[in-house]
Design an enzyme around this catalytic site. Structure first.
Site, mmCIF file in Angstrom:
data_model
loop_
_atom_site.group_PDB
_atom_site.id
_atom_site.type_symbol
_atom_site.label_atom_id
_atom_site.label_comp_id
_atom_site.label_asym_id
_atom_site.label_seq_id
_atom_site.Cartn_x
_atom_site.Cartn_y
_atom_site.Cartn_z
ATOM 1 N N GLU A 201 90.444 -35.201 22.183
ATOM 2 C CA GLU A 201 91.074 -35.619 20.924
ATOM 3 C C GLU A 201 92.588 -35.515 21.051
ATOM 4 O O GLU A 201 93.109 -34.875 21.976
ATOM 5 C CB GLU A 201 90.562 -34.749 19.760
ATOM 6 C CG GLU A 201 89.100 -35.009 19.443
ATOM 7 C CD GLU A 201 88.599 -34.241 18.244
ATOM 8 O OE1 GLU A 201 89.262 -33.295 17.810
ATOM 9 O OE2 GLU A 201 87.520 -34.609 17.742
ATOM 10 N N HIS B 55 94.733 -37.232 7.786
ATOM 11 C CA HIS B 55 94.053 -37.741 8.976
ATOM 12 C C HIS B 55 94.487 -39.184 9.175
ATOM 13 O O HIS B 55 94.470 -39.976 8.228
ATOM 14 C CB HIS B 55 92.534 -37.663 8.825
ATOM 15 C CG HIS B 55 91.833 -37.770 10.136
ATOM 16 N ND1 HIS B 55 91.751 -38.950 10.829
ATOM 17 C CD2 HIS B 55 91.242 -36.836 10.913
ATOM 18 C CE1 HIS B 55 91.113 -38.734 11.963
ATOM 19 N NE2 HIS B 55 90.787 -37.467 12.040
ATOM 20 N N ARG C 89 98.325 -35.365 15.378
ATOM 21 C CA ARG C 89 97.988 -36.067 14.128
ATOM 22 C C ARG C 89 99.176 -36.428 13.262
ATOM 23 O O ARG C 89 99.210 -37.499 12.662
ATOM 24 C CB ARG C 89 97.091 -35.165 13.289
ATOM 25 C CG ARG C 89 95.691 -35.318 13.690
ATOM 26 C CD ARG C 89 94.769 -34.668 12.738
ATOM 27 N NE ARG C 89 93.461 -34.781 13.369
ATOM 28 C CZ ARG C 89 92.429 -34.052 13.066
ATOM 29 N NH1 ARG C 89 92.527 -33.143 12.119
ATOM 30 N NH2 ARG C 89 91.288 -34.237 13.677
ATOM 31 N N HIS D 28 93.462 -34.574 4.540
ATOM 32 C CA HIS D 28 92.342 -34.095 5.346
ATOM 33 C C HIS D 28 92.233 -32.578 5.405
ATOM 34 O O HIS D 28 91.136 -32.037 5.348
ATOM 35 C CB HIS D 28 92.520 -34.656 6.760
ATOM 36 C CG HIS D 28 91.415 -34.350 7.695
ATOM 37 N ND1 HIS D 28 90.110 -34.703 7.433
ATOM 38 C CD2 HIS D 28 91.400 -33.718 8.906
ATOM 39 C CE1 HIS D 28 89.340 -34.311 8.447
ATOM 40 N NE2 HIS D 28 90.096 -33.704 9.330
ATOM 41 N N ARG E 217 98.077 -28.756 12.339
ATOM 42 C CA ARG E 217 96.886 -28.262 13.045
ATOM 43 C C ARG E 217 96.501 -29.174 14.198
ATOM 44 O O ARG E 217 96.470 -30.399 14.051
ATOM 45 C CB ARG E 217 95.727 -28.191 12.057
ATOM 46 C CG ARG E 217 94.393 -27.888 12.691
ATOM 47 C CD ARG E 217 93.315 -27.832 11.651
ATOM 48 N NE ARG E 217 92.989 -29.142 11.140
ATOM 49 C CZ ARG E 217 91.850 -29.797 11.399
ATOM 50 N NH1 ARG E 217 90.933 -29.252 12.178
ATOM 51 N NH2 ARG E 217 91.614 -30.971 10.866
HETATM 52 C C1 LIG Z 1 85.419 -35.235 7.074
HETATM 53 C C2 LIG Z 1 85.923 -34.001 7.785
HETATM 54 C C3 LIG Z 1 85.887 -33.929 9.166
HETATM 55 C C4 LIG Z 1 86.347 -32.796 9.828
HETATM 56 N N1 LIG Z 1 86.227 -32.710 11.194
HETATM 57 C C5 LIG Z 1 86.556 -31.556 11.820
HETATM 58 C C6 LIG Z 1 86.300 -31.374 13.207
HETATM 59 O O1 LIG Z 1 85.754 -32.254 13.868
HETATM 60 N N2 LIG Z 1 86.663 -30.194 13.774
HETATM 61 C C7 LIG Z 1 87.250 -29.181 13.078
HETATM 62 O O2 LIG Z 1 87.556 -28.132 13.645
HETATM 63 N N3 LIG Z 1 87.483 -29.333 11.749
HETATM 64 C C8 LIG Z 1 87.138 -30.470 11.111
HETATM 65 N N4 LIG Z 1 87.362 -30.589 9.769
HETATM 66 C C9 LIG Z 1 87.924 -29.450 9.033
HETATM 67 C C10 LIG Z 1 86.855 -28.368 8.881
HETATM 68 O O3 LIG Z 1 85.626 -28.978 8.603
HETATM 69 C C11 LIG Z 1 87.184 -27.402 7.762
HETATM 70 O O4 LIG Z 1 88.502 -26.974 7.833
HETATM 71 C C12 LIG Z 1 86.284 -26.177 7.867
HETATM 72 O O5 LIG Z 1 84.949 -26.587 7.876
HETATM 73 C C13 LIG Z 1 86.535 -25.244 6.710
HETATM 74 O O6 LIG Z 1 85.513 -24.288 6.666
HETATM 75 P P1 LIG Z 1 85.534 -23.215 5.513
HETATM 76 O O7 LIG Z 1 84.303 -22.391 5.699
HETATM 77 O O8 LIG Z 1 86.831 -22.550 5.456
HETATM 78 O O9 LIG Z 1 85.433 -24.073 4.152
HETATM 79 P P2 LIG Z 1 84.300 -25.069 3.655
HETATM 80 O O10 LIG Z 1 83.408 -25.468 4.753
HETATM 81 O O11 LIG Z 1 84.951 -26.136 2.885
HETATM 82 O O12 LIG Z 1 83.479 -24.160 2.634
HETATM 83 C C14 LIG Z 1 84.049 -23.755 1.401
HETATM 84 C C15 LIG Z 1 82.951 -23.188 0.522
HETATM 85 O O13 LIG Z 1 83.503 -22.546 -0.618
HETATM 86 C C16 LIG Z 1 82.764 -22.908 -1.777
HETATM 87 N N5 LIG Z 1 83.616 -22.698 -2.952
HETATM 88 C C17 LIG Z 1 84.830 -23.249 -3.207
HETATM 89 N N6 LIG Z 1 85.303 -22.798 -4.392
HETATM 90 C C18 LIG Z 1 84.375 -21.938 -4.891
HETATM 91 C C19 LIG Z 1 84.261 -21.171 -6.090
HETATM 92 N N7 LIG Z 1 85.194 -21.194 -7.069
HETATM 93 N N8 LIG Z 1 83.161 -20.424 -6.269
HETATM 94 C C20 LIG Z 1 82.165 -20.391 -5.328
HETATM 95 N N9 LIG Z 1 82.211 -21.107 -4.198
HETATM 96 C C21 LIG Z 1 83.305 -21.861 -3.971
HETATM 97 C C22 LIG Z 1 82.388 -24.359 -1.502
HETATM 98 O O14 LIG Z 1 81.340 -24.774 -2.331
HETATM 99 C C23 LIG Z 1 82.001 -24.254 -0.023
HETATM 100 O O15 LIG Z 1 80.698 -23.743 0.114
HETATM 101 C C24 LIG Z 1 86.895 -31.712 9.084
HETATM 102 C C25 LIG Z 1 86.944 -31.793 7.696
HETATM 103 C C26 LIG Z 1 86.457 -32.903 7.039
HETATM 104 C C27 LIG Z 1 86.499 -32.950 5.546
#
Ligand SMILES: Cc1cc2nc3c(=O)[nH]c(=O)nc-3n(C[C@H](O)[C@H](O)[C@H](O)COP(=O)(O)OP(=O)(O)OC[C@H]3O[C@@H](n4cnc5c(N)ncnc54)[C@H](O)[C@@H]3O)c2cc1C
Length: 498
Positions: free
Chosen positions: A112, A227, A273, A334, A369
């Site tokens: 990437e 993105h 990016r 993104h 990032r």
């Molecule tokens: C389309 C897309 C493609 C991506 N591709 C990549 C990739 O290929 N590689 C990579 O490294 N990263 C990628 N990313 C980024 C990566 O997916 C995210 O940064 C990462 O998954 C974040 O994980 P997290 O556990 O911090 O948050 P999330 O996975 O977003 O989880 C957050 C959680 O908190 C909960 N929540 C939020 N507010 C509250 C509240 N008030 N009360 C209770 N629960 C709450 C939500 O419901 C959710 O369950 C991508 C992102 C997207 C959107």
């Protein structure tokens, strides 16, 4: 009121990794506002960066991360991240996550933008789905972890400067307080600040607002990542076309067929990016068009189908045959590089409160990032946080009283949310100007006042999300105004020397 040793807010990769690791030495409760798998994690396409290839090393991964971060990364945090990466991948495989292989057990590594080597571990183009499946199944099967779905966290519980848990609203049960020795914020991003985002509906900056309300330090919110390549379609919401497509040889063209990246960067489509997104946006503005194009027509059809099945199917559904036609694309919000400040153990600046994943500012992303470092960051820092929370003391039962934001009607929330999204998209996107930023800040103040003046309504999570978006937006815009140099993802045209 309920008690547990460790409370987790959010069920993406950060929250569930922490839950599984912390459950090895204490009871864990996970609160999540929708279904367990509804998260940014579930939508990740490209994969997870880890220096596991033969010609790779953590030193090279470190160097690439530092270059992408444009001089603003915390070098200690970056080294910590890249050194733990191979172990994090092994842990996921042990949990049952299936990654693409060459032969029987050699990982098939993708490439990437910004990476000098092939180092992206992936499950076709739906890595996030596979990873979330593996961790959520492990969590559901774990006796020491309790999960509450449809449970909206409304506030953090504090006792004399120490976080002792959280208050939440549960569907069909009502308000409940959860007391814990340590609370982990893992609420993900804030994509819903913008009209065009790759993020799902849960990404409303709740964790940023929760942390801000109790005085935890928040940093770098102006570094909002766009993105470069999301599907441009007037009727559909932004659909990501993973960076791995460019890694596989996809090229960017304008409507005349010119490969315009030659005008911008010698790394062409595989520049970091921020560089590619700015080039595309510039090209769109210069040519006064809606989009530019991603060309995959020269690539092997069977390889495309095998490597990118989700993209292949989605585009076919709307009549785009990617082996024959260029894909119309435009940048979209993104990822939030800034967030709640944490150390290497996920500790925030407030005792008892930990954070991990996209909601944080660990220092690994700096001003931009590097692709596929965020799933990795979520795992690495949740693992160290799960170790650090062992020493946290029992929480005091007494709690400080706090003033909660009021609720307003859904129709008023819809009006404010959409107006905010339009203003953020217009003035706080890839290109910014000081006057535009000041205008948005003023508008945010006005919407806060509208909030205060509106007749009170019964609690709705939509209305609270709207409030959280306003708080988060204020931090993004103030950060952008305070940043006096153009670096990484922050570009204010007024700061350019004539
Ligand atoms: C389309 C897309 C493609 C991506 N591709 C990549 C990739 O290929 N590689 C990579 O490294 N990263 C990628 N990313 C980024 C990566 O997916 C995210 O940064 C990462 O998954 C974040 O994980 P997290 O556990 O911090 O948050 P999330 O996975 O977003 O989880 C957050 C959680 O908190 C909960 N929540 C939020 N507010 C509250 C509240 N008030 N009360 C209770 N629960 C709450 C939500 O419901 C959710 O369950 C991508 C992102 C997207 C959107």
């Amino acid at each position: 009121m309920e008690r547990c040793d460790y409370l987790v807010i959010g069920s993406g990769l950060a929250g569930l990794t922490f839950a599984l690791k912390a459950a090895e030495h204490g009871s864990v409760t996970v609160l999540t506002k929708s279904e367990i798998t509804e998260s940014n994690t579930n939508w990740a396409q490209g994969g997870i960066a880890a220096a596991v290839g033969e010609s790779d090393s953590w030193e090279l991964h470190e160097e690439d991360t530092l270059i992408a971060g444009a001089g603003l990364c915390d070098p200690c945090a970056v080294r910590f991240l890249v050194q733990q990466a191979p172990e994090a991948i092994e842990w996921l495989q042990q949990l049952g996550a299936r990654f693409d292989l060459l032969g029987s057990n050699e990982l098939d590594l993708g490439r990437e933008g910004g990476h000098s080597r092939h180092r992206i571990v992936h499950h076709a183009d739906k890595t996030g789905w596979e990873v979330e499946r593996a961790v959520s199944e492990a969590v559901r099967g774990h006796k020491g972890i309790r999960v509450y779905e449809n449970c909206f966290v409304t506030h953090l519980l504090m006792n004399q400067g120490r976080c002792v848990g959280a208050g939440a609203l549960l569907d069909e049960i009502g308000q409940r307080d959860f007391l814990a020795r340590a609370t982990l914020l893992a609420t993900g991003g804030c994509g819903k600040l913008y009209s065009n985002t790759t993020n799902p509906r849960v990404a409303t900056g709740d964790g940023i607002a929760l942390a801000h309300s109790v005085g935890a330090e928040i940093r770098n919110m102006e570094f909002m990542q766009f993105h470069p390549t999301t599907l441009y379609h007037p009727q559909l919401s932004s659909f990501l076309i993973t960076e791995a497509v460019r890694g596989a040889g996809g090229t960017l063209r304008d409507h005349t067929g010119r490969r315009f990246m030659y005008d911008y960067d010698s790394r062409l489509e595989l520049a970091p990016r921020d560089v590619v997104a700015r080039a595309i946006e510039n090209q769109i503005q210069k040519l006064d068009t809606w989009c530019v194009y991603l060309d995959m027509t020269h690539l092997d059809v069977r390889e495309i189908q095998k490597e990118f099945p989700t993209i292949w199917t989605k585009l076919r559904e709307i009549g785009i045959e990617i082996e024959k036609t260029w894909i119309p694309i435009t940048p979209a919000q993104h990822y939030s590089c800034g967030g709640v400040v944490t150390d290497l153990s996920g500790r925030t600046t407030l005792p008892g409160l930990f954070a991990s994943g996209e909601v944080t500012c660990t220092g690994v992303h700096g001003a931009n990032r590097l692709a596929s470092n965020s799933l990795l960051e979520a795992m690495v820092f949740s693992t160290s946080a799960a170790d650090a929370v062992r020493d946290e003391p029992e929480p005091a039962v007494e709690r400080d009283s706090i003033a909660l934001p009021k609720s307003i009607s859904e129709s008023e929330s819809v009006r404010i949310r959409h107006a905010l999204q339009r203003a953020m998209s217009h003035h706080v996107g890839i290109f910014r100007r000081t006057a535009g930023l000041e205008e948005v800040l003023e508008k945010i103040r006005g919407w806060h006042e509208d909030y205060e003046k509106a007749p009170p309504a019964s609690f709705s999570s939509y209305s609270r999300e709207c409030f959280n978006l306003l708080v988060t937006a204020q931090l993004v815009v103030s950060g952008a105004l305070a940043r006096k140099e153009n670096v990484g993802l922050h570009y204010n045209a007024d700061l350019v020397q004539p």
